[in-house]
Design an enzyme around this catalytic site. Sequence first.
Site, PDB file in Angstrom:
ATOM      1  CG  HIS A 267      23.385  16.511  62.861  1.00  0.00           C
ATOM      2  ND1 HIS A 267      22.204  17.143  63.158  1.00  0.00           N
ATOM      3  CD2 HIS A 267      23.631  15.684  63.915  1.00  0.00           C
ATOM      4  CE1 HIS A 267      21.747  16.705  64.329  1.00  0.00           C
ATOM      5  NE2 HIS A 267      22.594  15.814  64.808  1.00  0.00           N
TER       6      HIS A 267
ATOM      7  CG  HIS B 291      22.138  11.232  64.146  1.00  0.00           C
ATOM      8  ND1 HIS B 291      20.811  11.397  64.485  1.00  0.00           N
ATOM      9  CD2 HIS B 291      22.808  12.209  64.799  1.00  0.00           C
ATOM     10  CE1 HIS B 291      20.693  12.420  65.313  1.00  0.00           C
ATOM     11  NE2 HIS B 291      21.896  12.934  65.520  1.00  0.00           N
ATOM     12  CD  GLU B 292      26.418  12.443  65.000  1.00  0.00           C
ATOM     13  OE1 GLU B 292      26.220  13.657  64.836  1.00  0.00           O
ATOM     14  OE2 GLU B 292      25.924  11.801  65.966  1.00  0.00           O
TER      15      GLU B 292
HETATM   16  N1  BES Z   1      25.003  16.589  68.338  1.00  0.00           N
HETATM   17  C1  BES Z   1      24.949  15.322  68.967  1.00  0.00           C
HETATM   18  C2  BES Z   1      26.094  15.046  69.880  1.00  0.00           C
HETATM   19  C3  BES Z   1      26.097  15.808  71.162  1.00  0.00           C
HETATM   20  C4  BES Z   1      25.045  15.754  72.008  1.00  0.00           C
HETATM   21  C5  BES Z   1      27.161  16.536  71.554  1.00  0.00           C
HETATM   22  C6  BES Z   1      25.082  16.450  73.214  1.00  0.00           C
HETATM   23  C7  BES Z   1      27.186  17.231  72.721  1.00  0.00           C
HETATM   24  C8  BES Z   1      26.144  17.192  73.562  1.00  0.00           C
HETATM   25  C9  BES Z   1      24.925  14.198  67.932  1.00  0.00           C
HETATM   26  O1  BES Z   1      24.456  14.550  66.688  1.00  0.00           O
HETATM   27  C10 BES Z   1      24.011  13.154  68.466  1.00  0.00           C
HETATM   28  O2  BES Z   1      22.860  13.406  68.548  1.00  0.00           O
HETATM   29  N2  BES Z   1      24.542  12.017  68.839  1.00  0.00           N
HETATM   30  C11 BES Z   1      23.808  10.957  69.445  1.00  0.00           C
HETATM   31  C12 BES Z   1      23.669   9.775  68.549  1.00  0.00           C
HETATM   32  C13 BES Z   1      22.550   9.900  67.586  1.00  0.00           C
HETATM   33  C14 BES Z   1      22.510   8.719  66.649  1.00  0.00           C
HETATM   34  C15 BES Z   1      21.200  10.044  68.238  1.00  0.00           C
HETATM   35  C16 BES Z   1      24.606  10.550  70.668  1.00  0.00           C
HETATM   36  O3  BES Z   1      25.745  10.964  70.780  1.00  0.00           O
HETATM   37  O4  BES Z   1      24.057   9.843  71.500  1.00  0.00           O
HETATM   38 ZN    ZN Z   2      22.369  14.602  66.539  1.00  0.00          ZN
END
Ligand code: BES
Ligand code: ZN
Length: 884
Positions: A324, A320-321
């Site tokens: 992005h 996922h990351e």
């Molecule tokens: N961009 C997000 C992380 C994030 C979310 C940072 C909200 C700050 C505030 C990252 O790409 C993300 O979505 N992470 C998810 C996991 C993903 C596999 C769905 C998470 O951290 O839960």
């Molecule tokens: Zn994300």
Amino acid sequence: MDIARTPSTADGNPQLADAAPEPKAPPEIRRQDYTPFPWLVPTTRLDFELGLEKTRVTATLEIERNPDAENSPTIRLNGDGLTLVSLSCDDGPCEGHMMDGDDLVVTLDGDRHRLTIVTEIDPSANSQLSGLYASNGMLCTQCEAEGFRRITFFPDRPDVLSVYTVSMRGPAAQFPILLSNGNAVQNGESGDGMRHAEWHDPWPKPSYLFALVAGDLVARKDRFTTMGGREVELAVWVREGDLERTEHAMESLKRAMTWDEETFGREYDLDVYNIVAVSDFNMGAMENKGLNVFNTKYVLADPETATDGDFDAIEGVIAHEYFHNWSGNRVTCRDWFQLSLKEGFTVLRDQLFSQDMHSAPVKRIEDVRVLRSVQFPEDSGPLAHPIRPDSYREISNFYTSTVYNKGAEVIRMMRSMAGEERFRKGTDLYFDRHDGEAATCEDFVVAIEEGAGLDLEQFRLWYSQAGTPKLKVALSHKGETATLALSQEVPPTPGQAEKQPMPIPLRIALFDRENGAHRGEELVVLEKEAATLNFDGFVDPPVLSVNRGFTAPVRIERDVARADLAFLARNDDDPFARYEAMQDLVVGHLLEVADESLGENERKAAREDIGGAMKAILEDDALDDLMRGELMMLPGVSYLMDQVLLADPGRISAEREALKADLGETLGEELRALHSRASAIGYSQDPQAKGARKVKSMALTYLAAANPAQASELAAAQYDAADNMTDRQGALMVLTGLDTAARTDKLLDFYERFRGNPLVIDKWFALQASSLHPQVIRHVEALANHPDFTLRNPNRVRSLYMAFTGTPQGFHAASGEGYRMIADLILALDPINAQTAARFVPALGRWRRMEEGRAALMREQLERIAAASKLSRDTYEQVTRSLG
Ligand code: BES
Ligand code: ZN
């Protein structure tokens, strides 16, 4: 001047300094109010003098007027709790500047300037884990969504893209490793014991993608050659003792890089890709350009300490990351209302990746299960919002299952309608057209329309309307014609009373009752409120299989004979539909018994149908064990509670347990045979072995329900024999729900065995807190006082309390004690970590779906929180919205 000055009263007079401050609602930000920023920031230089207690930040911004925006005499630089040490314009004093709340507003008359801003921060005092903070002696950052403004004054909005150069200096002993975005420019030590490094990221990016890490870390390193021939150095950075547990993360990263090239034609664009694991982290992981920061939970794994589920989750989050880098970083969001543009799309991309790496149907079932147990309740409650929200007070509250999971479903529907190949043309056009830009959801839809050749005019409603559509489905038969009648209704949600019908793509098939086959499936799209479709050539009434593969995120309402569901549970060749039939069979039965509308004979007949279908599942040689495990799973309590209004969760859960006991008894022989067959398969990460572990623990849960004493022995034996965490946790989970000596024994053993490994101790907390044990409330109370419990670590808080909010007999205890505990937690956590505190509010916000007594108790707790002074913006918004 567009600057708000000192707050003034309605009559225009300055407010008296000693007037009692009215607790006031944080302002509402509206999507319609978007205007481009008046300034461009082509380059940003950041110089850090690092210290755990004191870090000095010097930011140098080259700015110029934005030709596409209205002229402004000032520039507004966002801050959050910052104190300004010094400010200069073009290397001299500024013409004028003032603080407006937390923001710094500087007056400027030229077209081009250099701003130099010095701030000082204390990372060790940052318990919010947003901005620059200290964790275990290291320094790291989290800037999404609005954390960068806690580091320096800056236009902290995703549509301001800048090229960053970052230098860092700090004590070499404390910070031997210094990382930031992009490529390393220089790196060294000076005679005075100080270490310094400089990083440069050539790709313009918004401030939320900035990252810095400084600490004593070691790396697993590897290489990847991209399809274009770029050599990339990969590194996974962890604390010394954790290195052996990074192999899976690294392998997952390489698989993700290959897959994105093959499937979406996307290639990596820097010489290094760094991943850092930190143990104090609000979320799962963060996609900062070239320097991802991860919660240790989504990096560290080995068979002894991580379950199969953990392995899969790590692979998914790493992917996922990584994904992005294109869907989020190269093409970013214009404003935070467009969050689903990057998150919904990237979730879809990581889901498709995991489908390709493992069993696609099993992954699809898991994803739908999450959607229905988390997003559907959100969409039917007071916090319902469209995947592209219209307003917010605190953006952190909108990183929701709706934006993420429903967002992914909406794009998946476009893909289903276009077909894979045409969808790819659409995404190619999107990436090419918007590379280097801050885009909108509308841009995405237009690109898919043009690239894939779809008309998405009416489909756009999926972006603007909240609420899960209800789809009525009826099949009738006359002569040789089967007629399918479809009609939809989108329920009202907060702020949206009237809804329009939305296009709903449904994959369907009609089965011949005699031979158990169908003539081929087709995709139909319900465009309007209602439609009827005729299918000729059916002498006998066929059996309908609808929404196969879950092509549309809707609730289906249909009058269907139990015999037809039992037929599909045995015969459907679409694995999702087969699973669905089994679920429907059980849900229908449990809701009937919970409603007390069922006589003893009817109950027996229903259980026989379910037992028959379950037996077929246990004995079907054509099924692999991973799929068998899915089919064996009964619908969860959260999903069941979401099916009927005014559910008494204790009752539904008790009926579910009773059904488990009944199945465990009638199928005891088959289940024991399955358990012993599966136990003979040795540990590996291949699908056969993973499947064996899954059915083994599933079998155990049924046997435990039927005969606790006997199952306790079996579970204790599985625990003792375990050479991996999946078996060990599966056994311990069963034991934790029982009242036997083995429970105490094995819980103690587990704690002693893994003392010092925080991620495993998290499991120990979560197992006890999520248990169906009648004393779960007392257990959680005791665990909150355990020396290993702390409010300062989000993983620990979640493992105790998030787990607890899923317990029907604990959180939903009729006394209201469970609700009070969660409200107490929110109040205690809010000043320490507001983001994490606010994430517990939705559990109390489910009051609309509860019987009156519990609904009142839940509201009472929400009101108690709302009445507290000095609530964070995060919690304030969630509590007021939840009260409705
Ligand atoms: N961009 C997000 C992380 C994030 C979310 C940072 C909200 C700050 C505030 C990252 O790409 C993300 O979505 N992470 C998810 C996991 C993903 C596999 C769905 C998470 O951290 O839960
Ligand atoms: Zn994300």
